[in-house]
Design a protein around this motif. Structure first.
Motif, PDB file in Angstrom:
ATOM      1  N   THR A 145      56.568  34.736  44.785  1.00 32.35           N
ATOM      2  CA  THR A 145      55.488  35.190  45.035  1.00 32.35           C
ATOM      3  C   THR A 145      54.521  35.809  43.940  1.00 32.35           C
ATOM      4  O   THR A 145      55.378  36.721  42.944  1.00 32.35           O
ATOM      5  N   GLU A 146      53.491  35.438  43.654  1.00 30.73           N
ATOM      6  CA  GLU A 146      52.749  36.004  42.417  1.00 30.73           C
ATOM      7  C   GLU A 146      51.902  37.272  42.884  1.00 30.73           C
ATOM      8  O   GLU A 146      51.590  37.419  43.822  1.00 30.73           O
ATOM      9  N   PHE A 147      51.918  38.407  42.008  1.00 24.64           N
ATOM     10  CA  PHE A 147      51.308  39.705  42.445  1.00 24.64           C
ATOM     11  C   PHE A 147      49.875  39.786  41.588  1.00 24.64           C
ATOM     12  O   PHE A 147      49.896  39.289  40.275  1.00 24.64           O
ATOM     13  N   LYS A 148      48.920  40.256  42.196  1.00 27.87           N
ATOM     14  CA  LYS A 148      47.637  40.800  41.273  1.00 27.87           C
ATOM     15  C   LYS A 148      47.749  42.189  41.518  1.00 27.87           C
ATOM     16  O   LYS A 148      47.651  42.546  42.556  1.00 27.87           O
ATOM     17  N   THR A 149      47.552  42.792  40.451  1.00 26.98           N
ATOM     18  CA  THR A 149      47.083  44.008  40.577  1.00 26.98           C
ATOM     19  C   THR A 149      45.772  44.385  40.913  1.00 26.98           C
ATOM     20  O   THR A 149      44.792  43.991  40.343  1.00 26.98           O
ATOM     21  N   VAL A 150      45.539  45.205  41.836  1.00 27.51           N
ATOM     22  CA  VAL A 150      44.119  45.757  42.548  1.00 27.51           C
ATOM     23  C   VAL A 150      44.257  47.110  42.214  1.00 27.51           C
ATOM     24  O   VAL A 150      45.112  47.814  42.556  1.00 27.51           O
ATOM     25  N   LYS A 241      50.093  46.276  43.907  1.00 24.33           N
ATOM     26  CA  LYS A 241      50.295  44.963  43.814  1.00 24.33           C
ATOM     27  C   LYS A 241      50.064  44.239  45.025  1.00 24.33           C
ATOM     28  O   LYS A 241      50.710  44.437  45.968  1.00 24.33           O
ATOM     29  N   GLN A 242      48.948  43.308  44.968  1.00 25.02           N
ATOM     30  CA  GLN A 242      48.951  42.361  46.339  1.00 25.02           C
ATOM     31  C   GLN A 242      49.470  41.019  46.083  1.00 25.02           C
ATOM     32  O   GLN A 242      49.306  40.342  44.844  1.00 25.02           O
ATOM     33  N   GLU A 244      49.683  37.370  45.847  1.00 26.37           N
ATOM     34  CA  GLU A 244      48.779  35.931  45.534  1.00 26.37           C
ATOM     35  C   GLU A 244      49.266  35.130  46.391  1.00 26.37           C
ATOM     36  O   GLU A 244      50.371  34.365  46.195  1.00 26.37           O
ATOM     37  N   THR A 246      50.892  31.923  46.662  1.00 27.44           N
ATOM     38  CA  THR A 246      51.308  30.946  45.716  1.00 27.44           C
ATOM     39  C   THR A 246      50.868  29.716  45.942  1.00 27.44           C
ATOM     40  O   THR A 246      50.932  28.784  44.987  1.00 27.44           O
ATOM     41  N   THR A 336      46.060  23.950  40.689  1.00 30.48           N
ATOM     42  CA  THR A 336      46.252  25.082  41.621  1.00 30.48           C
ATOM     43  C   THR A 336      46.011  24.707  42.893  1.00 30.48           C
ATOM     44  O   THR A 336      46.590  25.573  43.684  1.00 30.48           O
TER      45      THR A 336
END
Lengths: 423, 497
Positions: A145-150, A241-242, A244, A246, A336
């Motif tokens: 799983t990709e994480f996005k920092t928020v 980290k949320q 994303e 995939t 994507t």
């Protein structure tokens, strides 16, 4: 002597295994019930489970028990007018006999369905049993799983690089103000006293004046001694980290809304789209749905309008394909996004347009799309569009086309289109 | 102020409050009324967990089977629809006695359940002769752990499907898997495990012996043919199958045995429904009223308790749409109370009917009744004319040779004895369930098994017969026949697989 135990936090799904076994055992019946149910659902309420019923007699557990006949005695409460020796008619349905028999209901003749609720997951599992999306290639590796920092507000702990200077200093000022307040108040009082003394002409060297001045100095030192900034003041910017999604998919629903598509056909098409949507939901974290309807010109619309607005006019299918291509180009990068398209039509088309459709599909759309499903809802002979699409099918194996005649065909056709592809 | 003695003003429960209630109830139950109980283990659970517990027939641990899943689904469904409040308690006949409290309940309800289950049912389990004779309260949990483990192991080794089919067949015969006259050997997990392997080998050799194919001496042949096997008819079908079915694998015999043991554990409960529930209801009523008299609980508390109590003991009349037979809570509670009344304030009628207990110490009489009876004999012994009048009972005879039903007795002088006898019979498991016995095995021929149904009052077997014969055949492995024997001794073949 009694012992109290709090078991509320223990697992509550002790019966899950048994429940699963029950479902597995009656899978055939349940599957039938589930596919009946999908015909009654609307695309908006896919979040619920589904109520299904199986005939009680199929799931009864037999026991030896007495049948009707012979003679028996029963005692009942609530006598009103009976006297010993009275003779009364047998009640209908043998109610007076079975009651009190304890187990009568179990092996008994109840013809009602055993109705219960499946969870959404269970329902979909049954519905999509054995199905697998064709060419299902996740664009990212499965399982990562990709994480996005928020940003997530402020925290009192963190790494020095995340210190928020403004917040921290604001905190420091507040702290200094708060801690210094009693001293400052006292200084004000003392200064007033001092001023009063001096005004009264008391000499500078007078003991009282000296004492006041000393006290004021002492308090000022104390205020000055308050630390300018304290670890207590520090505020750090917090991040979390949320995950994303995939795998993202977009589903393009294309439907002919020309005069020849009546509401019955639209409803059939709708069910097909519901199935596709449900099915995609099982495989992708995020799904966009784009509704494109067309007669002679194509339009992107919302769901309500897509299914229920009335249009008339001729049919130019290529307009919709062009719009679809446009939408993909502008919004859905095929790197994507997993792009799926489903088209429902009654097969009518402007004669000269069919070949344009074929070329559009082969050259522009199909290379971008994971899967294209075309369903033709017509009881009549195929027309030019069908034959043009057959050419597309010959080139691209991930182009599928089927014909639907009535509601009962939808599910089989859907299965046919998406049947598990042998490895 | 006397109010100061109240245990709690609110209806929210907390663990300290529960403990406090338990102590007070225990004090009253054991010191004032002399109830003798196992130690209690009270577990607070959520409603989902209650549904779980429900669907494994109330056992805290059990092997896996789809039928429990079906039960779960059904319970969950009715609960969600709000058609049924969950029974407010489940209590397990074990030592220590395990009782469940549901977290959603209010404090008065929790106190009610503590009184009902932890002191009512508990003392019944400990005192009643059937439970003492037929169950091992100290070993049941261990045994279930063993059973669950063993069956899981079988599933792993022989496939879930296979085990499930076997269990289906065993469950069908569950009511025919109990010893009625012989005390079964005590259960214990360690013991079971140790002996299980031994038993496997031994049993198989026994079975092999029965089916020995070595030629028998010619001259004995004639005499042997006369002899039946089994020599005496057997009523414990599962036991007979476990010991004698020719084709069962050792592990299958063990599974049959497990089902048999569980059936045996429940056998007393099926025979003491009225007494057990009546006893527990009587005690929660008596104990909580005593707390009220002592000023430990307030009016609001009592009203909530009584409201629930009244619902439980409601008996709809026979012509009500809610009528589904006599409510065991209602009958049991009324009888227990009635016995107390007969002891304390006997009328002339009571003195005539119950000369032995009228005016005696009600605690002793009730204790005696609880210990030495089951539903059938309890009703035959203690149902009073007054109660028959209160319930307005009447007996109906339904004979399929007659056009109409006959009212044979009502609540009047001439009818009391007949009514009481009929009602007692109604609770006789022996006449409630068809009497089916293993009659013969064709040892020397096709190994077929012959069962006999001994008809009582000409009542035939129900339509599940074919299904049942298939189950028995699955266990036995060869043909199975069912013969019906009527009261004149005439034999008739009614089913065959």
């Amino acid at each position: 002597m009694s012992h109290f135990i709090d078991r509320r936090l223990n697992g509550k799904n002790k019966s899950t295994v048994n429940r699963q076994r029950f479902l597995r055992r009656y899978k055939t019946q349940l599957k039938r019930a589930a596919s009946d149910a999908v015909n009654r659902r609307s695309i908006t309420d896919i979040d619920g489970g589904e109520k299904v019923g199986i005939p009680s007699k199929d799931i009864s557990e037999p026991q030896f028990h007495h049948g009707g006949g012979g003679s028996r005695d029963m005692v009942h409460p609530g006598n009103k007018e009976f006297e010993a020796g009275d003779r009364v008619q047998r009640p209908e349905g043998g109610e007076g006999q079975g009651a009190g028999q304890g187990r009568a209901g179990r092996g008994g003749a109840g013809e009602d369905d055993f109705v219960f609720e499946l969870s959404r997951e269970e329902f979909l599992d049954l519905l999509f049993d054995d199905l697998e999306l064709p060419n299902l290639v996740r664009n990212q590796l499965i399982g990562t799983t990709e994480f996005k920092t928020v940003r997530a507000g402020y925290a009192t702990e963190g790494s020095p690089s995340n210190i928020d200077v403004v917040r921290s200093l604001r905190g420091a000022i507040a702290r200094r103000t708060a801690l210094g307040a009693p001293h400052r108040g006292r200084i004000r009082e003392l200064e007033e006293e001092l001023a009063a003394l001096i005004a009264a002409g008391v000499d500078e060297s007078d003991g009282r004046v000296v004492a006041l001045r000393d006290e004021i100095d002492r308090l000022k030192t104390r205020i000055a001694a308050l630390p300018f900034i304290d670890t207590f003041d520090l505020r750090y910017q917090a991040f979390t980290k949320q995950p994303e999604p995939t795998s993202k998919a977009v589903m393009l629903c294309i439907m002919d809304v020309s005069g020849s598509m009546d509401q019955v056909r639209k409803n059939l098409a709708k069910r097909f789209f519901i199935l596709l949507y449900l099915f995609l939901q099982r495989n992708y974290d995020k799904i966009d749905v784009v509704f494109i309807r067309h007669h002679t010109i194509a339009q992107e619309v919302d769901e309500q309008e897509f299914f229920y607005s009335r249009e008339t006019g001729g049919t130019v299918v290529s307009s919709a394909l062009q719009l679809a291509h446009e939408v993909i180009r502008q919004r859905y990068d095929s790197e994507t996004w997993n792009i799926y398209a489903a088209q429902a039509s009654d097969g009518d088309n402007w004669d000269s347009d069919s070949s344009i459709c074929r070329d559009l599909l082969i050259q522009n759309l199909m290379p971008l799309i994971r899967y294209y499903a075309y369903v033709e809802i017509t009881p009549r002979q195929h027309q030019s569009l069908w034959y043009a699409y057959q050419d597309v099918k010959a080139v691209y194996p991930h182009f599928a086309m089927e014909e639907i005649n009535g509601a009962e065909d939808i599910f089989p056709v859907f299965r046919e289109l998406f049947k598990r592809q042998e490895a | 102020m006397a109010d100061n003695r109240l245990i709690s003003e609110t209806s929210e429960w907390t663990f300290p409050l529960l403990k406090r209630f338990d102590q007070e109830i225990a004090k009253v139950a054991c010191d004032d009324f002399g109830l003798d109980t196992y130690a209690n283990q009270v577990e607070v659970i959520s409603s989902e967990q209650m549904i779980d517990a429900y669907s494994s027939v109330g056992l805290p641990i059990n092997y896996h089977h789809w039928s429990f899943g079906k039960q779960f689904v059904a319970t969950e469904q009715t609960y969600r629809r709000g058609q049924m409040g969950l029974a407010y308690e489940i209590v397990i006949n074990s030592d220590p006695c395990i009782a469940y409290l549901m977290e959603e309940n209010t404090l008065p309800m929790q106190a009610l359940v503590i009184a009902h289950a932890c002191y009512g049912h508990n003392s019944f389990f400990k005192g009643n002769y059937l439970f003492q004779t037929w169950t091992s309260a100290d070993a049941i949990i261990d045994y279930l752990v063993f059973a669950r483990g063993y069956i899981a192991e079988c599933e792993e080794r022989y496939g879930t499907e296979e085990v499930e089919l076997l269990l289906d067949s065993c469950h069908a015969l569950m009511n025919y898997g109990v010893d009625r006259y012989r005390r079964p050997s005590p259960l214990s997990m360690a013991e079971e495990k140790r002996r299980q392997a031994e038993r496997e080998a031994y049993l198989q050799s026994q079975v092999n012996d029965l089916w020995r194919t070595l030629p028998v001496h010619e001259k004995e042949e004639g005499r042997l043919d006369e002899r039946r096997f089994p020599a005496e008819p057997q009523e414990n079908l599962l036991y007979f199958i476990e010991k004698n079915a020719p084709l069962l694998e050792p592990w299958q015999r063990e599974v049959v045995r497990i089902v048999r043991k569980v059936a045996q554990y429940f056998y007393p409960q099926r025979q003491t429904q009225v007494m057990n529930e009546g006893w527990a209801t009587f005690w929660h009523y008596t104990l909580l009223n005593r707390l009220y008299d002592l000023g430990l609980v307030g009016d609001g508390f009592m009203i909530e308790v009584l409201q629930s109590h009244t619902n439980v003991v409601y008996q709809p009349p026979f012509d009500s749409p809610y009528y589904s037979g006599i409510n065991p809570y209602a009958l049991g509670f009324a009888m227990m109370r009635d016995i107390r009344r007969i002891c304390e304030e006997p009328t002339d009628e009571d003195r005539y009917w119950f000369s032995d207990i009228a005016g005696e110490d009600w605690r002793k009489v009730l204790d005696f009744a609880m210990r030495n009876f089951k539903d059938e004999s309890f009703i035959a012994q203690f149902l009073s004319p007054r109660l028959m009048r209160e319930f307005r009972m009447f007996a109906v005879s339904d004979d399929d040779r007659e056009e109409t039903l006959e009212i044979t007795a009502i609540h009047e002088e001439a009818g009391y004895r007949h009514l009481r006898q009929r009602l007692a019979d109604q609770y006789n498991l022996g006449s409630r369930e068809p009497n089916i016995q293993v009659y013969d095995v064709d040892v020397r021929g096709d190994r077929s098994l012959t069962l006999r149904h001994f008809r009582h009052n000409r009542r035939p077997l129900g339509d599940s017969l074919d299904e049942m014969l298939k189950h028995i055949r699955r266990l036995w492995g060869f043909d199975v026949r069912m013969e019906a024997v009527d009261e004149q001794g005439r034999v008739q073949l009614i089913g065959e697989t």
